[in-house]
Every structure is written in structure tokens, then in C-alpha cells.
Design an enzyme around this catalytic site. Sequence first.
Site, PDB file in Angstrom:
ATOM      1  N   LYS A 118       5.097   7.521  -9.762  1.00 13.65           N
ATOM      2  CA  LYS A 118       4.054   6.543  -9.387  1.00 13.65           C
ATOM      3  C   LYS A 118       2.669   7.008  -9.867  1.00 13.65           C
ATOM      4  O   LYS A 118       1.926   6.230 -10.469  1.00 13.65           O
ATOM      5  CB  LYS A 118       4.084   6.374  -7.858  1.00 13.65           C
ATOM      6  CG  LYS A 118       2.928   5.619  -7.252  1.00 13.65           C
ATOM      7  CD  LYS A 118       3.083   4.132  -7.381  1.00 13.65           C
ATOM      8  CE  LYS A 118       1.845   3.413  -6.876  1.00 13.65           C
ATOM      9  NZ  LYS A 118       1.845   2.001  -7.150  1.00 13.65           N
ATOM     10  N   THR A 136       1.899   5.470  -1.004  1.00 13.86           N
ATOM     11  CA  THR A 136       1.562   6.279  -2.183  1.00 13.86           C
ATOM     12  C   THR A 136       0.814   7.510  -1.697  1.00 13.86           C
ATOM     13  O   THR A 136      -0.311   7.392  -1.180  1.00 13.86           O
ATOM     14  CB  THR A 136       0.667   5.488  -3.161  1.00 13.86           C
ATOM     15  OG1 THR A 136       1.338   4.279  -3.533  1.00 13.86           O
ATOM     16  CG2 THR A 136       0.376   6.301  -4.404  1.00 13.86           C
ATOM     17  N   LEU A 195       2.168   3.477   4.857  1.00 12.78           N
ATOM     18  CA  LEU A 195       0.895   3.883   5.468  1.00 12.78           C
ATOM     19  C   LEU A 195      -0.165   4.158   4.401  1.00 12.78           C
ATOM     20  O   LEU A 195       0.168   4.363   3.235  1.00 12.78           O
ATOM     21  CB  LEU A 195       1.152   5.135   6.319  1.00 12.78           C
ATOM     22  CG  LEU A 195       2.112   4.871   7.492  1.00 12.78           C
ATOM     23  CD1 LEU A 195       2.751   6.160   7.998  1.00 12.78           C
ATOM     24  CD2 LEU A 195       1.380   4.142   8.621  1.00 12.78           C
ATOM     25  N   PRO A 196      -1.449   4.175   4.820  1.00 18.04           N
ATOM     26  CA  PRO A 196      -2.505   4.278   3.808  1.00 18.04           C
ATOM     27  C   PRO A 196      -2.466   5.564   2.977  1.00 18.04           C
ATOM     28  O   PRO A 196      -2.597   5.510   1.758  1.00 18.04           O
ATOM     29  CB  PRO A 196      -3.800   4.225   4.644  1.00 18.04           C
ATOM     30  CG  PRO A 196      -3.425   3.548   5.918  1.00 18.04           C
ATOM     31  CD  PRO A 196      -1.996   3.927   6.170  1.00 18.04           C
TER      32      PRO A 196
HETATM   33  P1  NAD Z   1      -3.037  -1.499   4.428  1.00 20.17           P
HETATM   34  O1  NAD Z   1      -4.257  -0.736   4.788  1.00 20.17           O
HETATM   35  O2  NAD Z   1      -3.094  -2.975   4.301  1.00 20.17           O
HETATM   36  O3  NAD Z   1      -1.840  -1.169   5.480  1.00 20.17           O
HETATM   37  C1  NAD Z   1      -1.652   0.084   6.070  1.00 20.17           C
HETATM   38  C2  NAD Z   1      -1.321  -0.161   7.538  1.00 20.17           C
HETATM   39  O4  NAD Z   1      -1.012   1.103   8.159  1.00 20.17           O
HETATM   40  C3  NAD Z   1      -2.488  -0.764   8.328  1.00 20.17           C
HETATM   41  O5  NAD Z   1      -2.070  -1.980   8.917  1.00 20.17           O
HETATM   42  C4  NAD Z   1      -2.813   0.305   9.367  1.00 20.17           C
HETATM   43  O6  NAD Z   1      -3.225  -0.235  10.617  1.00 20.17           O
HETATM   44  C5  NAD Z   1      -1.497   1.024   9.487  1.00 20.17           C
HETATM   45  N1  NAD Z   1      -1.597   2.377  10.035  1.00 20.17           N
HETATM   46  C6  NAD Z   1      -2.483   3.355   9.744  1.00 20.17           C
HETATM   47  N2  NAD Z   1      -2.211   4.462  10.469  1.00 20.17           N
HETATM   48  C7  NAD Z   1      -1.135   4.161  11.251  1.00 20.17           C
HETATM   49  C8  NAD Z   1      -0.380   4.876  12.196  1.00 20.17           C
HETATM   50  N3  NAD Z   1      -0.683   6.151  12.539  1.00 20.17           N
HETATM   51  N4  NAD Z   1       0.665   4.254  12.792  1.00 20.17           N
HETATM   52  C9  NAD Z   1       0.985   2.974  12.471  1.00 20.17           C
HETATM   53  N5  NAD Z   1       0.293   2.231  11.571  1.00 20.17           N
HETATM   54  C10 NAD Z   1      -0.746   2.830  10.967  1.00 20.17           C
HETATM   55  O7  NAD Z   1      -2.504  -0.833   3.053  1.00 20.17           O
HETATM   56  P2  NAD Z   1      -1.447  -1.453   2.032  1.00 20.17           P
HETATM   57  O8  NAD Z   1      -2.161  -2.207   0.971  1.00 20.17           O
HETATM   58  O9  NAD Z   1      -0.344  -2.091   2.801  1.00 20.17           O
HETATM   59  O10 NAD Z   1      -0.908  -0.119   1.335  1.00 20.17           O
HETATM   60  C11 NAD Z   1       0.007   0.745   1.983  1.00 20.17           C
HETATM   61  C12 NAD Z   1       0.416   1.827   0.996  1.00 20.17           C
HETATM   62  O11 NAD Z   1       0.995   1.213  -0.161  1.00 20.17           O
HETATM   63  C13 NAD Z   1      -0.735   2.693   0.501  1.00 20.17           C
HETATM   64  O12 NAD Z   1      -0.302   4.030   0.400  1.00 20.17           O
HETATM   65  C14 NAD Z   1      -1.060   2.097  -0.873  1.00 20.17           C
HETATM   66  O13 NAD Z   1      -1.635   3.034  -1.762  1.00 20.17           O
HETATM   67  C15 NAD Z   1       0.319   1.662  -1.331  1.00 20.17           C
HETATM   68  N6  NAD Z   1       0.336   0.561  -2.313  1.00 20.17           N
HETATM   69  C16 NAD Z   1      -0.459  -0.530  -2.140  1.00 20.17           C
HETATM   70  C17 NAD Z   1      -0.425  -1.562  -3.078  1.00 20.17           C
HETATM   71  C18 NAD Z   1      -1.297  -2.785  -2.926  1.00 20.17           C
HETATM   72  O14 NAD Z   1      -1.393  -3.560  -3.880  1.00 20.17           O
HETATM   73  N7  NAD Z   1      -1.882  -3.022  -1.768  1.00 20.17           N
HETATM   74  C19 NAD Z   1       0.429  -1.467  -4.185  1.00 20.17           C
HETATM   75  C20 NAD Z   1       1.263  -0.360  -4.316  1.00 20.17           C
HETATM   76  C21 NAD Z   1       1.197   0.662  -3.377  1.00 20.17           C
END
Ligand code: NAD
Length: 296
Positions: free
Chosen positions: A170, A95, A64-65
Site C-alpha cells: 500500500k 493504512t 481506524l485512522p
Molecule cells: P475516518 O476518519 O472517516 O474513519 C475512522 C473512524 O475511526 C472514525 O469514525 C473514528 O471515530 C473511528 N475511531 C477512531 N478511534 C477509534 C477507537 N479507538 N475506537 C473506535 N473507533 C475509533 O477515516 P476513513 O476515511 O474511514 O479511513 C480509515 C482508514 O482507511 C485510514 O487508515 C485511511 O488512511 C484508510 N484509507 C482511507 C481511504 C479514503 O479514501 N478515505 C482510502 C484508502 C484507505
Amino acid sequence: MNIAFIGLGNMGGAMAQNLLKADQKVFGFDLSPKALEQFAASGGVVCDSPQAAAKQADVVITMLPAAKHVREVYLGENGILAVLKAGALCIDSSTIDPQSIKDVAAAAKAKHINVCDAPVSGGTIGAQAGTLTFMVGADEPIFQAIQPYLSLMGKNIVHCGDVGTGQIAKICNNLILGISMVAVAEGMALGAKLGIDPEALAGVINSSSGRCWSSDVCNPWPGINANAPAARGYQDGFATQLMLKDLGLAVEAAEQAQQPILLGGFVQQLYQQRCMQGNAGLDFSSIIQQYLPAKV
Ligand code: NAD
């Protein structure tokens, strides 16, 4: 074993696909209809709430975000802790700050449910390729129990210690990365201004004591690394807004611990400025543009 996957975005969507490719039964939920469509097309079972996905699950993965979403999904009014079976294994790969996952894990423990943190590095490319690094905060038996699932989505699975230590690893790693990228940008820009060929300079740095990931794999000067975001207009990399988020977590954790992080606070402001100027979606190595009169 039934797996519930909550949060099927850029990272979670690709991670869930790797579980499906390995013939796991995955029940998924996301707020985004598009994410659910893609999940269904890959063979996932779409559910209409986190609770619906979790109630039949032996293993839950959340991606999740931010912390508020994690707290809501686990502890909220319709949170999954209310419906999970005793003994269920929950892995949060988002994260977030270390304290939030410790709070969720403590609430879960009272219901005999295991929650651990396993944030990742490797980005969306690593998520798609199944080569993520997982930094796991869990008791040893829980670490052993979740390893088979993590190995379907990642290549390096590191046990960092008890719950919360995965997040500590992290945010400390990304604190160093955020600072080192600014240092390399500053050195490359100064060298170019003083008249050395940037490629010659990068060659010296990368065989000298200035060498780091930011200089030899993801050099911010365009064209030094053919596969780095700098070679494609800083597109499709690790977005500046995500680096800003991670530095915010480091600054917040340092504040709570009353530990100075002088450079971390400073570079957080530099990335903040980049976001404010409309560059939030560009790779964080585009910070070099702050040091140049025009786009290089
Ligand atoms: P993203 O925004 O693409 O995906 C998050 C998803 O969570 C979205 O599809 C959103 O609709 C969903 N969501 C939000 N609230 C929700 C809820 N209550 N119930 C169900 N779904 C819900 O983000 P991401 O890039 O996939 O990143 C996710 C996590 O991973 C973050 O914490 C980010 O910091 C971490 N991260 C991302 C990367 C990267 O390169 N994108 C790398 C390492 C870590």
C-alpha cells in the site's frame, strides 16, 4: 459467524454496510455517535466498546485512522486481545506502518489469535460499491480463511506475503502515485504555458511513454477526464491530507530501513505545503495549482 467491526467512518461504515447487505451479523463500535446511528439504521448491532463488540466475534475487522488507534484498540488497557476467543481472525484494513501491525500480530499470536493486515485501495466509492482492492499480509491458511469475508467488500484480493506486506504494498503504491501526480501536473502546466492545448497534450501523453493513472484517469488539468476530481473543483476525491499521511508512512519506513527515497521526501513536502495553505481536503491532484498563477 459473528463479525465485529471497529471504526465505522467514511470507509468502515460503507464496508460494514456491505457485510450487512450480505446478511452477516455485525457487532459494531465507533467513537462517533453519528457513525453508530448510520450503522444501526443499516441493521448493525451497536456495542458500547471495542471489547463488547469483540468478545462474541469470530472475525474482527478494524478500519481506524492511524497506528496509534490500532495499537489502542488491540493492545490498550481495554484492548480487544484481552477478550477475543482463541482462534479468532482479525483483519486490520487501516493504512498504518508495517511494524505496528507486526507488533500487534505478535502479541495476538501469544494468545492464539490471528491478526493480519489488509489495507485497501479504491476510496470511499470503492467501499460503497464493494469493489475495493485488498492487499493482504497473512499466512496462507489465514489468507484462505478471510477471503470469503473480504470478497463481500472487495473485488480484488491480493495475497502480498506475510503479516506487514499488505502495508508495504500500500505505501509503495501510494509513494509512486504521489510522485507521478506531481510529474503529470508539472508537465501539463509547462505545456499549457508554452502554448499547447492541454487536451492535445494529454492525448499525446496518454498514447506515449508518459502515460500513467495520474495522466489518463485522474488528470489534474480540469476537464481532461469528465469524472476526475479536477472536473469538480477537486472535491470528493483522495484528500491531500490522506496522501500526505501515506507519504509520511513511506518516508518513516524508508528511514527505518535506511533506504533513500529522494523524490518521496520532496513531494511529501509539496503536499505538506498544500495542507498548510488550507487545501488539505481537496483531491491531491489539486497540486497542479502550485504550478499555475491562478486557479485553472
Ligand atoms: P475516518 O476518519 O472517516 O474513519 C475512522 C473512524 O475511526 C472514525 O469514525 C473514528 O471515530 C473511528 N475511531 C477512531 N478511534 C477509534 C477507537 N479507538 N475506537 C473506535 N473507533 C475509533 O477515516 P476513513 O476515511 O474511514 O479511513 C480509515 C482508514 O482507511 C485510514 O487508515 C485511511 O488512511 C484508510 N484509507 C482511507 C481511504 C479514503 O479514501 N478515505 C482510502 C484508502 C484507505
